[in-house]
Design an enzyme around this catalytic site. Sequence first.
Site, PDB file in Angstrom:
ATOM      1  N   CYS A 105      77.286  80.506  59.869  1.00 34.52           N
ATOM      2  CA  CYS A 105      76.220  81.132  60.615  1.00 34.52           C
ATOM      3  C   CYS A 105      76.452  82.591  60.866  1.00 34.52           C
ATOM      4  CB  CYS A 105      75.948  80.298  61.862  1.00 34.52           C
ATOM      5  SG  CYS A 105      76.284  80.962  63.439  1.00 34.52           S
ATOM      6  N   MET A 106      77.684  83.003  61.138  1.00 36.86           N
ATOM      7  CA  MET A 106      77.832  84.409  61.460  1.00 36.86           C
ATOM      8  C   MET A 106      79.070  85.052  60.868  1.00 36.86           C
ATOM      9  SD  MET A 106      78.347  83.589  65.381  1.00 36.86           S
ATOM     10  CE  MET A 106      78.373  85.310  65.696  1.00 36.86           C
TER      11      MET A 106
ATOM     12  N   MET B   9      70.244  84.970  60.690  1.00 38.14           N
ATOM     13  CA  MET B   9      70.648  84.224  59.495  1.00 38.14           C
ATOM     14  C   MET B   9      70.062  84.765  58.202  1.00 38.14           C
ATOM     15  SD  MET B   9      72.767  82.385  60.624  1.00 38.14           S
ATOM     16  CE  MET B   9      73.175  82.705  62.312  1.00 38.14           C
TER      17      MET B   9
ATOM     18  N   GLY C  88      73.735  82.223  66.453  1.00 40.25           N
ATOM     19  CA  GLY C  88      73.025  80.961  66.461  1.00 40.25           C
ATOM     20  C   GLY C  88      73.535  79.926  67.428  1.00 40.25           C
ATOM     21  N   GLN C  89      74.826  79.968  67.716  1.00 35.87           N
ATOM     22  CA  GLN C  89      75.396  78.905  68.520  1.00 35.87           C
ATOM     23  C   GLN C  89      75.890  79.461  69.854  1.00 35.87           C
ATOM     24  OE1 GLN C  89      77.303  75.551  66.191  1.00 35.87           O
ATOM     25  NE2 GLN C  89      77.970  77.326  65.056  1.00 35.87           N
TER      26      GLN C  89
ATOM     27  N   LYS D 109      63.014  74.188  74.870  1.00 34.65           N
ATOM     28  CA  LYS D 109      64.169  73.340  74.547  1.00 34.65           C
ATOM     29  C   LYS D 109      65.122  73.279  75.733  1.00 34.65           C
ATOM     30  CE  LYS D 109      65.578  75.598  70.822  1.00 34.65           C
ATOM     31  NZ  LYS D 109      64.581  76.467  70.231  1.00 34.65           N
TER      32      LYS D 109
END
Lengths: 156, 360, 754
Positions: free
Chosen positions: C171-172, C339, C376-377, C80
């Site tokens: 997400c967190m 997650m 995640g981000q 990616k």
Amino acid sequence: MKPFFTPLRPPGAVAEQEFLRRCIRCGQCVHACPWQAVRLAGGWGKTRNTPVIVPRHTPCWLCMKCPPACPSGALDASVTSMEKANMGRAIMIKDQCLNYKGGTMCWTCYDRCPLRGKAIILEGGILPTITDACVGCGVCEYVCPEKAITTVPEKR
Amino acid sequence: MPMPTTTFTENMAGLLPEHSIPPERTVSCPSAFAAAAAAAMEAQSSPKAEEARAEASRGATATTEQRHHSPAPRPLPFGNRWYVRLRRPVQCSVFMLFLLLPWLHSQGFVGISGSLYALNVFNVPFADPVSAMQALLGGLVPFSLWAGAGIVLLLALLFGRVFCGWLCPFGLLSEVAHTLRRRFAPPKATPPASSPPTAYRQWFRVRTGLCLLGIILAAWLGFPVLNSVSLPGELSLLSLQAHEGMAAVLVALALPVAVLLAEVLTGKRLWCRVCPQAACLALAAACTQQGFGVAWNATRCTCPRHARMCEAACSLQLPVRRKNGPPRSECVQCGDCVTACAKACTAPQGQALHMGFEKR
Amino acid sequence: MNSSRREFLRNMALAAAIAAGSGPLRAFAASQNDSPEKWIKGVCRYCGTGCGVIVGVKNGKAVAIKGDPNNHNAGLLCLKGSLLIPVLNSPDRVTQPLYRKSKNAPLEPISWDKALDLMAAKFRGAIDTHGPNSVAWYGSGQCLTEESYVANKIFKAGFRTNNVDGNPRLCMASAVGGYTTTFGKDEPMGSYSDIDKATCFFIIGSNTSEAHPVLFRRIARRKQAEPGIKVIVADPRRTNTSRIADLHIQFRPGTDLALMHAMAWVILHEELDNPRFWNKYATFMNLEGKPATMEEYKAFLEDYTPAKVAAICNIPEAQIWEAAKTFAESTASTSLWCMGINQRVQGVAANNLIHNLHLLTGHICRPGATPFSLTGQPNACGGVRDGGVLSHILPAGRSVTNPKHREEMETLWGVAPGTISDKPGYHTVAMFEALGKGDIKAMIICETNPAQTLPNLNKVHKAMANPDSFIVSIEAFPDAITLRYADLVLAPAFWCERDGVYGCGERRYALIEKAVEPPAQCRPTVNTLVEFAKRAGVDPKLVAFANAEEVWDEWRMVAKGTTYDFYGMTRDRLRKESGLLWPCPDETHPGTLLRYVRGEDPLVPLDHPDKIFFYGRPDARAVIWMRPHKGAAEEPDAEFPLYLTSMRVIDHWHTATMTGKVPELMRANPHAFVEIHPEDASTAGIAQGDSVMLETRRDSMALPARITEVCKKGLVAVPFFDPEKLVNKLFLDATDPISREPEYKICAVRIRKA
């Protein structure tokens, strides 16, 4: 159709010589394919209207719907499991593969392999490696972002 | 004047071949038939014709005089009427079906799959017997192929070559081309043949020979050679070749178009006479005279020897007025002769030709 | 046989010839056209791993990308990341502000001036008529730190509302809750370098191989290099990650709390715990949050003996024993989770229980031994967690409800005392509920796509379609679902079209330098926000920022002296270095790999009596929580007999607004699908590729079946990237009572052939 190449046949195809004799060019395997991966060969030669798979265009996802559809036994109807599709095998050209070239890790072939973890394994959890379990469906060839995989028909 | 009886076939823009009727008068009207009858009458004057008429109307009770008294064309018997009316729509739908099959599959209709080499209709297999024989060269083929070929042969045995007349897309194209040619460039009035055409016997031999040759070649070359020159098969696979692009379509259409051109240029339906795909069907059809087909009731036949409306209508130029009707090995059961007969018929008892299971 | 062999060899030769012919040609072509003039340092735009990248620029256009060899990823990127250039150069961009006159009208171009005036008028109008709590900011872990900081300041100090939340809530938030309840302060104490020193990996609720491939490679390399290293993967799905595992515990979804209690039971039962450690550094808390003793803890664990838990989790008892022993007996154990643990109604509890294992065994605050939450981000840690851009917190670990913290922030921001509201604002789910009810009149959604990512989407869509609301979306890609509901769309500069700081999962801050100019009318979001705030009547002194660098300098000041101290990370230093780990209190400090450790962490005094000092806790002791096992909010029943979980695929990131622009990635994974176990599939009469109708209490949806043994029997999994199949319509929006993170990972579903 590439000249000189034996084309890649749908799953369960008998050996090429016998296949050409048996296949009556009816197109039922083409109709059976939900992915339109099985297509008809063109040209004027003996392969005209025989089913072929061109993985770089659309690979076979091994749904195994075509062998039972074949009326003439050119595709062995008893082949119902992916593992026995026996279409050919994938060959990785390692100097084009991102993993072997280094810098980028890419597991697209491994991840999308219908026989994930069997036909392509991650050697040491990292390097995609094609094993003898490969049936030659061509999904890896299709998804490979670097076109580093070629599928060749080889019956076992 | 009696009411004009316009049949469905006639309404189809003159697709019915009309030998002796000028194109501007294809729409049926009694006066056209009267004129035709008059022309036929004139033809009777030669001694040869006299003799032929005698031969043709052996055992016939109807006389020329009777025809004069009842000149009105008759409607076809109910069953036959629907037979001829339905045939062209069916032919067109079959062709359309094959053209649309991939789309139908994409829409979730999967009941029918395959082509005219082998077809699966709601799990009932059909197969081209010639293809099946060639596939046999590759080893024992599955039962379904045999079953399919058997079903097809059985159909041919019972109904004759209905495949050619009802299902074959090339048959459709060839018939339409033939009709159009007749319509826009009617052949010059040729003197009627003195004897019934017998060329069909040659076709039968050529066809069977081609088929045998093809099978031998298939055994030798290792692939079904005949399937490479099968026009029905090729046309029924057209939609699948279309998936490969325009070039593939052109390649697929090359042979059918070439044959069609040849047919238009010569004015004859060439391919269907020698089509090797039909060899097995012809053999099966010829096995019995009891099956479905055109029957000729000689006692009702009132046409003069040289005014064979029925034979003129036959696009394959087959002899019709024979004891068992047209030769079963060649007749594609199109019913054109029956329609023509009805048009020309003046006998009060009814027309001489009709389709059915009974033979006379 | 012989002939086929010959055939094969011929094919091989041809294939090799074609490949060999094309390879160098391609390389040649590339070298001719795309050799960059300069390489500019940045951070990958995708996941929270935060890999360093360098972007090759030629003629003002980005042409190449490669891994930054000096960053933690050592020059490595995942697929990616290596295909980010087509995303950056994608013609499919929002290139100018767009305005929708009414909810049903199409988006039409509008000038920046008009757009900002309109937006300011709407916000000012809402605040004046309905009070400050009628406006909201819904930010993102993808915004730059500077953007999040400015937005936080505008809303909390300028508009005086705490309605500031963001997608890190999805997400967190549970990881934040876990760290803060156990250690008093957020953020992991370890770093990615612990992977190179750990001898046992306990990976639970994380498909590292697909979600964080570069980290997974590091783990796999480590295992390859030292075969004695053990990897335990606990996941109901047999993911790629589990394929390198020595032990894969495929437990029933939602029973991980019981599993971890049983591991603790085994550790204590086998006396594999480290009493020297927990006696000194840990304390126990019971159900009510009252201090407790080891005896009470042991008694509590008697409900979770391996035999009992094996039945709850539907796994062999031996696996629990083996997992616990392997974890405790290793020289250094690292836990990794993501997650699968966080997106749960028991998310915080599950986080606590992972910390419990580390605290009991002392596998903490040593190189290679750490509980490490993956994120995640790319900037959820740096921008949102550290920056306090959530409804209940303030920058640098301060709390909204703490008067002292509010006072500190008011002083730092130079606003009157009492400016900052003492009430926490809406958390994400509540925020969108409030939008639907009309309590929120105007809202900014920045760099996130809530119309695809929020759970129970139908409800969210309805809320967003509320005609009384005014939704501003700052979004680079026009195909984001959120834009269908936005009244005003502002065109931001994307990724390396502006400069700013990203803070990844390991407390590492790294600078993305500006590499290329944004398309025509796209503006850096910091400038947009400053301009908006001025027009909306916020004190211009509050937003006196000319560029992102000035924001960064203020934010450094705000964090100075706190436990997040990164004062030493000046812009110049970040330009030179490929990221630094805070705490980093002065410009000579090299950054901190191990927090809470004397000699490592600059915040622990060098003369501190203990080696480890959990300075986040008043008693300097981390907490071992007794959190009872509870199931999911919606367990399967007779009507909906299967578990449904959401998952990720390696080729796509989040809602695929970015990865969807890359043909290579779309080729590999074009559509959503549903993963079904072969037995469940055959029960329902489903074949490979069939369309499967998934029905939950919220909605139903048809997806093509992918029948594999990846999912445990009784579990089906769907990825959420496909904008054409908004699978989040199926999930319920029950949230964790502490972290308010929704439960994406479990709901009940039934399947049938469509």
